[in-house]
Design an enzyme around this catalytic site. Structure first.
Site, PDB file in Angstrom:
ATOM      1  CD  GLN A 206      -2.899   1.160   2.293  1.00  0.00           C
ATOM      2  OE1 GLN A 206      -2.982   0.239   3.082  1.00  0.00           O
ATOM      3  NE2 GLN A 206      -3.668   2.217   2.379  1.00  0.00           N
ATOM      4  CG  PHE A 207       1.234   3.888  -3.569  1.00  0.00           C
ATOM      5  CD1 PHE A 207       1.198   5.259  -3.702  1.00  0.00           C
ATOM      6  CD2 PHE A 207       0.229   3.127  -4.159  1.00  0.00           C
ATOM      7  CE1 PHE A 207       0.192   5.882  -4.423  1.00  0.00           C
ATOM      8  CE2 PHE A 207      -0.777   3.736  -4.880  1.00  0.00           C
ATOM      9  CZ  PHE A 207      -0.802   5.110  -5.011  1.00  0.00           C
ATOM     10  CB  THR A 208      -1.995   5.496   0.048  1.00  0.00           C
ATOM     11  OG1 THR A 208      -2.516   4.360   0.736  1.00  0.00           O
ATOM     12  CG2 THR A 208      -2.437   5.483  -1.412  1.00  0.00           C
TER      13      THR A 208
END
Length: 150
Positions: free
Chosen positions: A78-80
């Site tokens: 999850q890059f966010t």
């Protein structure tokens, strides 16, 4: 690397309306990989997750690890998690690793956590639009950053 660990009684991930993975008691791990991350970060973090004492013993105290309770794990990229909100209202993801760097590290982290736990873990799919469901147990939610080892 940054993770959000949630102790769950169950969790699942769906992609395109189909269940990709699901677990019962254990932990859901959301993983963000930065441009500065490397194998040493993954080693430290995945070993830490396996040994983190966030599960209750017979006295009701959080003294047991995921490994000790033989719990399951669901690891999702999850890059966010790496959002910077310092400037303006639109988050910036400039510190997130590009797929050519992140995918090999994500795959390495999966294998490292499997080794730490001594069994296979469930995963999401890198870059996919995923629908994650969970029942947070406790609730217990912990954030760990491999660059801020406390």
């Amino acid at each position: 690397m940054k993770v959000v660990i949630q102790r769950v009684s169950e969790a699942s991930v769906m992609i395109d309306g189909n269940t990709k993975s699901s677990i019962k008691a254990g932990c859901l791990v959301l993983l963000g990989i930065t441009i500065e991350d490397n194998i040493a970060d993954a080693d430290w973090l995945m070993d830490k997750i396996g040994q983190l004492r966030i599960y209750s013993d017979a006295a009701g105290l959080m003294n047991l690890s995921l490994e000790q309770i033989n719990g399951e794990a669901l690891l999702i990229s999850q890059f966010t998690l790496l959002a910077s909100t310092k400037k303006g209202n639109r988050p910036s993801y400039i510190s997130a690793a590009r797929p050519e760097q992140a995918i090999p590290l994500y795959e390495y982290a999966i294998r490292r956590l499997e080794n730490a736990l001594g069994k296979s873990i469930m995963t999401g799919e890198f870059g996919a639009d995923m629908k994650v469901s969970l029942v947070n147990d406790g609730p217990v939610t912990i954030i760990i950053d491999s660059k801020n080892r406390e």
